[in-house]
Design an enzyme around this catalytic site. Structure first.
Site, PDB file in Angstrom:
ATOM      1  N   THR A  12       0.770  -1.276  -0.158  1.00 59.13           N
ATOM      2  CA  THR A  12      -0.094   0.075   0.161  1.00 59.13           C
ATOM      3  C   THR A  12       0.993   1.190   0.021  1.00 59.13           C
ATOM      4  O   THR A  12       2.118   1.251   0.553  1.00 59.13           O
ATOM      5  CB  THR A  12      -1.029   0.032   1.192  1.00 59.13           C
ATOM      6  OG1 THR A  12      -0.196   0.220   2.412  1.00 59.13           O
ATOM      7  CG2 THR A  12      -1.782  -1.260   1.362  1.00 59.13           C
ATOM      8  N   GLY A  14       2.274   2.147  -2.574  1.00 62.03           N
ATOM      9  CA  GLY A  14       3.617   1.856  -3.427  1.00 62.03           C
ATOM     10  C   GLY A  14       3.604   2.433  -4.758  1.00 62.03           C
ATOM     11  O   GLY A  14       4.715   2.220  -5.424  1.00 62.03           O
ATOM     12  N   ILE A  18       8.822   5.496  -0.120  1.00 60.30           N
ATOM     13  CA  ILE A  18       9.262   4.073   0.541  1.00 60.30           C
ATOM     14  C   ILE A  18       8.351   2.956  -0.214  1.00 60.30           C
ATOM     15  O   ILE A  18       8.998   1.843  -0.346  1.00 60.30           O
ATOM     16  CB  ILE A  18       8.951   4.139   2.172  1.00 60.30           C
ATOM     17  CG1 ILE A  18      10.227   5.020   2.531  1.00 60.30           C
ATOM     18  CG2 ILE A  18       9.232   2.787   2.853  1.00 60.30           C
ATOM     19  CD1 ILE A  18      10.031   5.263   4.174  1.00 60.30           C
ATOM     20  N   SER A 143       7.871   3.985  12.255  1.00 56.67           N
ATOM     21  CA  SER A 143       8.771   5.182  12.188  1.00 56.67           C
ATOM     22  C   SER A 143       9.589   5.237  13.395  1.00 56.67           C
ATOM     23  O   SER A 143       9.162   4.578  14.404  1.00 56.67           O
ATOM     24  CB  SER A 143       8.035   6.331  12.136  1.00 56.67           C
ATOM     25  OG  SER A 143       9.087   7.638  11.732  1.00 56.67           O
ATOM     26  N   TYR A 157       1.387  12.332  14.530  1.00 56.70           N
ATOM     27  CA  TYR A 157       2.005  11.376  13.952  1.00 56.70           C
ATOM     28  C   TYR A 157       2.726  10.360  14.623  1.00 56.70           C
ATOM     29  O   TYR A 157       2.675   9.261  14.275  1.00 56.70           O
ATOM     30  CB  TYR A 157       2.944  12.108  12.780  1.00 56.70           C
ATOM     31  CG  TYR A 157       3.934  11.368  12.041  1.00 56.70           C
ATOM     32  CD1 TYR A 157       3.365  10.568  10.893  1.00 56.70           C
ATOM     33  CD2 TYR A 157       5.156  10.888  12.369  1.00 56.70           C
ATOM     34  CE1 TYR A 157       4.105   9.568  10.169  1.00 56.70           C
ATOM     35  CE2 TYR A 157       6.075  10.089  11.539  1.00 56.70           C
ATOM     36  CZ  TYR A 157       5.425   9.533  10.547  1.00 56.70           C
ATOM     37  OH  TYR A 157       6.202   8.555   9.808  1.00 56.70           O
TER      38      TYR A 157
END
Ligand code: NAP
Length: 257
Positions: A12, A14, A18, A143, A157
């Site tokens: 996803t 994509g 990244i 992350s 975030y």
């Protein structure tokens, strides 16, 4: 080692950044690759590159993953086109900036919708196919921000990226009987379209804090995903892998030689 030529993978987010780096690494290995995003134009451009990179098949499905109905139909369409699914890379995510003082309810809902709900709905929708695979893998893109570090403007975030790790630990236990592993990659600062939007000053400042002296590339994250997707990594579950050039290591600026 790491033969991914018979793997069916869905990434996803994509179409760029990244996610495209992950999809490219699988494509080079000859895998069947499905990519999703909202922009159809970006998906088509990315798909051309993945075919050139060596993917044995490329599937694109567009849509927003932040609602359950769309996330489910995106995954089901991709699985049908791939003829099954072995690896889900739940990577799509957003990182809009807002300080706590200025953050609105809409800001919070939007980021939770894409980064947390999108992750949960995507994994849920992929479960029947991953169970059938017999070697199912879920790889989340979390992350360092949130689970390990903080940065002003990204508290909401960071909360979503830490939430993904809370999700994966229980998901890994629930899915283990079906031989599905669930792991996360924690990228540092990776030079993507999204990160470039932060401006050159941000990029230069960040680079100075990284012991290996450079921002990451999308493929750096792809290689970690390829490892976690490999048969050889089949006994690893519930773990998170930091890929950050050493960025979380220095205790202070003086620690940088
Ligand atoms: P990016 O370059 O902005 O790419 C984001 C991808 O997600 C695009 O394909 C985008 O396509 C898709 N996407 C965004 N919102 C979506 C939605 N609502 N529904 C479906 N697809 C959506 O971002 P990136 O830097 O590659 O980041 C990818 C992931 O890595 C995120 O989860 C992010 O938190 C994480 N990450 C990034 C960094 C970094 O330094 N770049 C560091 C740590 C973690 P559309 O816009 O067309 O939908």
């Amino acid at each position: 080692m790491f033969d991914l030529s018979d793997v069916r993978v869905l990434v996803t987010g994509g179409s760029k950044g990244i996610g495209l780096g992950i999809a490219t690494v699988f494509a080079r290995a000859g895998a069947k690759v499905a990519i999703t995003a909202r922009s159809v134009a970006d998906l088509h451009t990315a798909a051309d590159g993945l075919r050139e990179a060596g993917a044995s098949e490329v599937v694109t499905v567009s849509g927003d993953i932040s609602t359950r109905a769309t996330a489910t139909s995106i995954v089901q369409d991709a699985v049908a086109a791939l003829g099954g699914l072995d690896v889900l890379c739940a990577n799509a995510g957003i990182f809009p900036e807002a300080t706590l003082k200025e953050m609105t309810e809409e800001n919070v809902d939007q980021i939770l919708g894409v980064n947390v709900k999108g992750t949960v709905f995507t994994v849920q929708a992929a479960l029947p196919a991953l169970e059938k695979s017999g070697r199912g893998r879920v790889i989340l893109t979390s992350s360092i921000t949130g689970p390990i570090t903080g940065y002003p403007g990204w508290s909401h975030y960071g909360a979503t990226k830490a939430a993904q790790l809370g999700f994966l630990r229980t998901a890994a236990i629930e899915l283990a009987p079906a031989r599905i592993t669930v792991n996360a990659i924690l990228p540092g600062n990776v030079l993507t379209e999204g990160l470039a939007d932060m401006g050159q000053d941000y990029l230069d400042g960040m680079t100075k804090t990284i012991p290996l002296g450079a921002l990451g590339t999308p493929e750096d994250i792809g290689y970690a995903a390829a490892f976690l997707a490999s048969r050889e990594a089949g006994y690893i579950t519930g773990q998170s892998l930091v890929v950050d050039g050493g960025q979380i290591l220095p205790e202070s600026p003086e620690a940088m030689a």
